[in-house]
Design a protein around this motif. Structure first.
Motif, mmCIF file in Angstrom:
data_model
loop_
_atom_site.group_PDB
_atom_site.id
_atom_site.type_symbol
_atom_site.label_atom_id
_atom_site.label_comp_id
_atom_site.label_asym_id
_atom_site.label_seq_id
_atom_site.Cartn_x
_atom_site.Cartn_y
_atom_site.Cartn_z
ATOM 1 N N ALA A 1 0.837 -1.208 0.000
ATOM 2 C CA ALA A 1 0.000 0.000 0.000
ATOM 3 C C ALA A 1 0.864 1.247 0.000
ATOM 4 N N ALA A 2 1.928 1.255 0.808
ATOM 5 C CA ALA A 2 2.820 2.413 0.880
ATOM 6 C C ALA A 2 3.514 2.649 -0.459
ATOM 7 N N LEU A 3 4.007 1.583 -1.063
ATOM 8 C CA LEU A 3 4.712 1.722 -2.337
ATOM 9 C C LEU A 3 3.765 2.161 -3.455
ATOM 10 N N ARG A 4 2.532 1.675 -3.432
ATOM 11 C CA ARG A 4 1.560 2.102 -4.447
ATOM 12 C C ARG A 4 1.198 3.570 -4.289
ATOM 13 N N ALA A 5 1.088 4.037 -3.053
ATOM 14 C CA ALA A 5 0.802 5.450 -2.827
ATOM 15 C C ALA A 5 1.939 6.318 -3.343
ATOM 16 N N LEU A 6 3.178 5.897 -3.080
ATOM 17 C CA LEU A 6 4.329 6.655 -3.569
ATOM 18 C C LEU A 6 4.382 6.654 -5.093
ATOM 19 N N GLU A 7 4.085 5.504 -5.699
ATOM 20 C CA GLU A 7 4.073 5.432 -7.160
ATOM 21 C C GLU A 7 3.016 6.367 -7.735
ATOM 22 N N ALA A 8 1.837 6.409 -7.100
ATOM 23 C CA ALA A 8 0.777 7.296 -7.574
ATOM 24 C C ALA A 8 1.175 8.762 -7.461
#
Length: 364
Positions: A91-98
């Motif tokens: 979830a953290a990595l997806r938020a950063l990617e977004a």
């Protein structure tokens, strides 16, 4: 000290915390740059849930009846042994990617959850290491179901005072399933609770009042402290004379009716005060994104406040109640589905155990 001097030094009588207008002091507020969601691997309908917990035929009939009350038809469980930070990492990595960012660019990381992997070090340190956010300052934020909403408030205050701390990564991850024990946890709670994780990345903006966080209200009424509990895990319940604490101390317990009554008593007035302070009407909102307690806790509380049902974004039917992760999971789901777009007016609404009242108005 003379009586006059003593009177002058005495602070004014304390009242309940009032709504805070973000950006009012410095001309800088927080805005959402990106968000991410992570669902565990086991999607359970009621039949699969009954198998997982070994429910009897009678309990299965009761579960079907309780589902009509809760509205929860599905929920997700982690693979046994999964930790909060393992669930949080994607979830953290997806938020950063977004947000178009790398972990090394994070200035502040807040891990906001009810549960934790272990006593020490805390979840913030473990997640920071997992994702490689080596340049960040980090700490945990705990405020039961309102942990994430409280974390957003803390992040917004940091950004307003020190914009250079941005970007800020705010994460919530809840692993509730190991604390749902047949015979110790009420069947209603077994049917309602699930696991999940979500995250938001916040940046700074000087476009106050036109984008980002507008206002917030955050209160706690400790008279509700016995309405929900897991007594084990701290100094209150320990192994004594070589005898481990009973499993009941590590089981989730709640009083749903008491929680609802407390939310109506304390959260509804706070939410109405926030909307008045913001200068918005419910009809002007794109969505109210609430803590996904269950049907009565979402739609019932909204109705008490006068919120039109069609303005309430609900994910509890298919995610269940994931405690503090439920609000950011619902928000991330809405963004992914195109239900929330830039410029939308949003109310984040989080009544929680304790009893906590936390709400934020923002322009996405």
């Amino acid at each position: 000290m003379t009586p006059t001097t003593a009177a002058a030094a005495r602070p004014a009588a304390r009242t309940l915390p009032q709504p805070i207008h973000y950006g009012q002091r410095t001309g800088v507020t927080a805005r959402i740059l990106g968000c991410g969601l992570n669902l565990p691997p086991h999607e359970l309908d009621n039949d699969a849930l009954a198998e997982w917990h070994g429910l009897s035929a009678r309990e299965r009939v009761q579960l079907r009846a309780l589902t009509k009350l809760s509205g929860v038809r599905r929920r997700y469980y982690v693979e046994p042994g999964t930790t909060h930070t393992e669930l949080a990492e994607p979830a953290a990595l997806r938020a950063l990617e977004a947000a178009g960012l790398e972990p090394e660019e994070v200035g502040l990381l807040l891990f906001c959850a009810t549960g934790q992997d272990q006593a020490i070090p805390h979840n913030n340190t473990l997640l920071q290491d997992r994702i490689g956010a080596r340049n960040a300052f980090s700490f945990d934020v705990k405020n039961i179901c309102a942990s994430f909403a409280t974390g957003l408030h803390v992040a917004a205050q940091f950004i307003e005072a020190h914009p250079e701390v941005a970007p800020v990564l705010v994460v919530s991850s809840e692993v509730n399933s190991p604390f749902l024990h047949r015979g110790h946890t009420h069947l209603y709670n077994i049917g309602v609770l699930g696991d999940g994780a979500a995250a938001m990345v916040l940046g700074a903006t000087d476009n106050v009042g036109r984008e980002g966080f507008v206002a917030g209200i955050h209160r706690v009424d400790p008279s509700g402290k016995e309405l929900i509990r897991i007594t084990g895990g701290g100094s209150r319940v320990l192994e004594r004379d070589g005898v481990p604490a009973d499993i009941a101390n590590y089981s989730f317990w709640t009083d749903p009716q008491g929680l609802y009554a407390k939310a109506v008593e304390t959260f509804v007035p706070a939410m109405l005060e926030l909307m008045e302070a913001t200068g918005w009407r419910f009809e002007e909102l794109r969505w109210v994104v609430p803590h996904q307690a269950a049907k009565h806790g979402v739609f019932g509380v909204a109705a008490e406040a006068g919120v039109p049902k069609e303005k309430v974004y609900a994910t509890f039917p298919f995610f269940g109640n994931t405690a503090s992760a439920s609000l950011p999971m619902a928000f991330a789901h809405a963004v992914a589905e195109g239900a929330i777009e830039r410029g939308d007016r949003i109310l984040l609404a989080c009544p929680g155990a304790g009893a906590v009242s936390s709400a934020i108005t923002l322009i996405y």
